[in-house]
Design a protein around this motif. Sequence first.
Motif, PDB file in Angstrom:
ATOM      1  N   ALA A 159       0.802  -1.234   0.016  1.00 52.66           N
ATOM      2  CA  ALA A 159      -0.076   0.015  -0.099  1.00 52.66           C
ATOM      3  C   ALA A 159       0.806   1.235  -0.047  1.00 52.66           C
ATOM      4  N   ASP A 160       1.960   1.197   0.703  1.00 51.45           N
ATOM      5  CA  ASP A 160       2.988   2.356   0.700  1.00 51.45           C
ATOM      6  C   ASP A 160       3.498   2.597  -0.854  1.00 51.45           C
ATOM      7  N   VAL A 161       3.755   1.407  -1.240  1.00 57.83           N
ATOM      8  CA  VAL A 161       4.206   1.535  -2.589  1.00 57.83           C
ATOM      9  C   VAL A 161       3.345   2.267  -3.588  1.00 57.83           C
ATOM     10  N   LEU A 162       2.228   1.846  -3.437  1.00 56.39           N
ATOM     11  CA  LEU A 162       1.037   2.501  -4.362  1.00 56.39           C
ATOM     12  C   LEU A 162       0.837   3.861  -3.959  1.00 56.39           C
ATOM     13  N   ASP A 163       0.708   4.195  -2.767  1.00 61.27           N
ATOM     14  CA  ASP A 163       0.645   5.477  -2.293  1.00 61.27           C
ATOM     15  C   ASP A 163       1.744   6.554  -2.972  1.00 61.27           C
ATOM     16  N   THR A 164       3.041   6.137  -2.766  1.00 61.41           N
ATOM     17  CA  THR A 164       4.377   6.805  -3.472  1.00 61.41           C
ATOM     18  C   THR A 164       3.995   6.804  -4.938  1.00 61.41           C
ATOM     19  N   ALA A 165       3.746   5.797  -5.501  1.00 58.40           N
ATOM     20  CA  ALA A 165       3.568   5.440  -6.991  1.00 58.40           C
ATOM     21  C   ALA A 165       2.617   6.601  -7.520  1.00 58.40           C
ATOM     22  N   THR A 166       1.474   6.717  -6.821  1.00 58.02           N
ATOM     23  CA  THR A 166       0.341   7.335  -7.226  1.00 58.02           C
ATOM     24  C   THR A 166       0.075   8.530  -6.814  1.00 58.02           C
ATOM     25  N   ALA A 167       1.324   9.419  -6.273  1.00 56.67           N
ATOM     26  CA  ALA A 167       1.554  10.533  -5.764  1.00 56.67           C
ATOM     27  C   ALA A 167       1.161  11.497  -7.201  1.00 56.67           C
ATOM     28  N   GLU A 168       1.586  11.250  -8.323  1.00 59.01           N
ATOM     29  CA  GLU A 168       1.121  11.447  -9.787  1.00 59.01           C
ATOM     30  C   GLU A 168      -0.059  10.734 -10.275  1.00 59.01           C
ATOM     31  N   PRO A 169      -0.864  11.376 -11.063  1.00 63.34           N
ATOM     32  CA  PRO A 169      -2.054  10.426 -11.356  1.00 63.34           C
ATOM     33  C   PRO A 169      -1.634   9.210 -12.285  1.00 63.34           C
ATOM     34  N   ALA A 170      -1.988   8.259 -11.816  1.00 60.34           N
ATOM     35  CA  ALA A 170      -1.977   7.017 -12.412  1.00 60.34           C
ATOM     36  C   ALA A 170      -3.091   5.886 -12.389  1.00 60.34           C
ATOM     37  N   LEU A 171      -2.981   4.779 -13.447  1.00 65.63           N
ATOM     38  CA  LEU A 171      -3.825   3.828 -13.354  1.00 65.63           C
ATOM     39  C   LEU A 171      -3.202   2.848 -12.649  1.00 65.63           C
ATOM     40  N   VAL A 172      -3.795   1.876 -11.601  1.00 64.24           N
ATOM     41  CA  VAL A 172      -3.336   1.030 -10.972  1.00 64.24           C
ATOM     42  C   VAL A 172      -3.695  -0.403 -11.509  1.00 64.24           C
ATOM     43  N   LEU A 173      -2.655  -1.329 -11.745  1.00 56.66           N
ATOM     44  CA  LEU A 173      -3.472  -2.675 -12.203  1.00 56.66           C
ATOM     45  C   LEU A 173      -2.531  -3.590 -11.264  1.00 56.66           C
ATOM     46  N   CYS A 174      -3.452  -4.471 -10.964  1.00 50.10           N
ATOM     47  CA  CYS A 174      -2.838  -5.535 -10.157  1.00 50.10           C
ATOM     48  C   CYS A 174      -3.044  -6.919 -10.638  1.00 50.10           C
ATOM     49  N   SER A 175      -1.785  -7.846 -10.969  1.00 45.85           N
ATOM     50  CA  SER A 175      -2.032  -8.749 -11.791  1.00 45.85           C
ATOM     51  C   SER A 175      -1.921 -10.101 -10.711  1.00 45.85           C
ATOM     52  N   THR A 176      -3.032 -10.745 -10.876  1.00 45.71           N
ATOM     53  CA  THR A 176      -2.935 -12.118 -10.064  1.00 45.71           C
ATOM     54  C   THR A 176      -4.013 -13.076 -10.708  1.00 45.71           C
ATOM     55  N   ASP A 177      -3.790 -14.212 -10.737  1.00 44.49           N
ATOM     56  CA  ASP A 177      -4.454 -15.674 -10.959  1.00 44.49           C
ATOM     57  C   ASP A 177      -5.012 -15.804  -9.801  1.00 44.49           C
ATOM     58  N   LEU A 178      -6.130 -16.574  -9.531  1.00 43.10           N
ATOM     59  CA  LEU A 178      -6.815 -17.242  -8.288  1.00 43.10           C
ATOM     60  C   LEU A 178      -6.519 -18.601  -8.018  1.00 43.10           C
ATOM     61  N   SER A 179      -7.108 -19.504  -7.696  1.00 41.49           N
ATOM     62  CA  SER A 179      -6.914 -20.631  -7.169  1.00 41.49           C
ATOM     63  C   SER A 179      -6.121 -21.508  -8.555  1.00 41.49           C
ATOM     64  N   HIS A 180      -5.276 -22.556  -7.853  1.00 36.85           N
ATOM     65  CA  HIS A 180      -4.600 -23.249  -9.082  1.00 36.85           C
ATOM     66  C   HIS A 180      -4.759 -24.625  -8.868  1.00 36.85           C
ATOM     67  N   HIS A 181      -4.917 -25.375  -9.842  1.00 34.59           N
ATOM     68  CA  HIS A 181      -4.872 -26.871  -9.972  1.00 34.59           C
ATOM     69  C   HIS A 181      -5.878 -27.654  -9.278  1.00 34.59           C
ATOM     70  N   LEU A 182      -7.070 -27.130  -8.886  1.00 34.02           N
ATOM     71  CA  LEU A 182      -8.179 -27.729  -8.196  1.00 34.02           C
ATOM     72  C   LEU A 182      -9.109 -28.454  -9.307  1.00 34.02           C
ATOM     73  N   PRO A 183      -9.801 -29.186  -8.902  1.00 36.52           N
ATOM     74  CA  PRO A 183     -11.098 -29.630  -9.743  1.00 36.52           C
ATOM     75  C   PRO A 183     -12.020 -28.681  -9.980  1.00 36.52           C
ATOM     76  N   ASP A 184     -12.791 -28.346 -10.861  1.00 36.58           N
ATOM     77  CA  ASP A 184     -13.472 -27.310 -11.133  1.00 36.58           C
ATOM     78  C   ASP A 184     -14.720 -26.805 -10.107  1.00 36.58           C
ATOM     79  N   PRO A 185     -15.370 -27.685  -9.562  1.00 43.01           N
ATOM     80  CA  PRO A 185     -16.059 -27.355  -8.341  1.00 43.01           C
ATOM     81  C   PRO A 185     -15.545 -26.579  -7.189  1.00 43.01           C
TER      82      PRO A 185
END
Length: 263
Positions: A159-185
């Motif tokens: 959060a501190d990184v993002l506060d500093t990085a957005t001191a000037e206007p910026a779009l923020v994107l967070c890249s992540t996938d969710l669960s891995h290698h489970l049966p679909d249900p």
Amino acid sequence: MRGARPPAVAGRFYPADPAELARQVAGLLGAVDAGADSPAEAYVVPHAGYRFSGPVAASVYARLGQARRVVLIGPAHFVPLAGCAVPSTEAFATPLGKVPVDVEGCRRLAGTGLAVTDDRPHEPEHSLEVQLPFLQTVLGDGWTVLPVAVGLATVDDVADVLDTATAEPALVLCSTDLSHHLPDPLARQRDRRTAAAVLDLDPTRIAPRDACGRHALAGLLGWARRRSLTPRLLDLRTSADTAGTPDRVVGYGAFALGRAYRR
């Protein structure tokens, strides 16, 4: 600073041929009905191969407004990392061309001790790279990226990184996938719980196996709470919905976080 980071996963996660890549991205974007959504301050977007997570990622990119700076955070999958790392390169290259790095933004984060300058986590990493062709297509020219690889880090660290990085206007994107290698249900059940935690801006409910970008995602939620942003679910699927089999899937979620949304 030194030259451009070459693409690490072109030809594997997305096409290496520029014309084929442009056609694929355009097709993914064209399949999204974004309606009249207002652009948000931040988004969560998946990062698998385009045939798997591309349709979910496109639900974010079809909604973007214009941006001159993009702060892009995501996990370091391959190189052990404590905290956050920014690159020393002046650009990130894809088959569609070079994206200038926000050099001053990287220096500011490193200078304040919020990140280290280290190219090693960035060199093999796909979580940030796969977002760039979408951004190049939607934003065109005239924008910069501030790429931040996130390792073991606290909510406040990110959060501190993002506060500093957005001191000037910026779009923020967070890249992540969710669960891995489970049966679909089971994957869908776990991903619904993770989506609920995102919608409640509650990083404490995101467990280690809930998202490969857990630390980046948790930090984004802490930052969004500081900013009084409201999250909204855009898409939630698994690889069984796109290009995989249901016996062993990966979950993908797309979220917008903005001030204009009302729960």
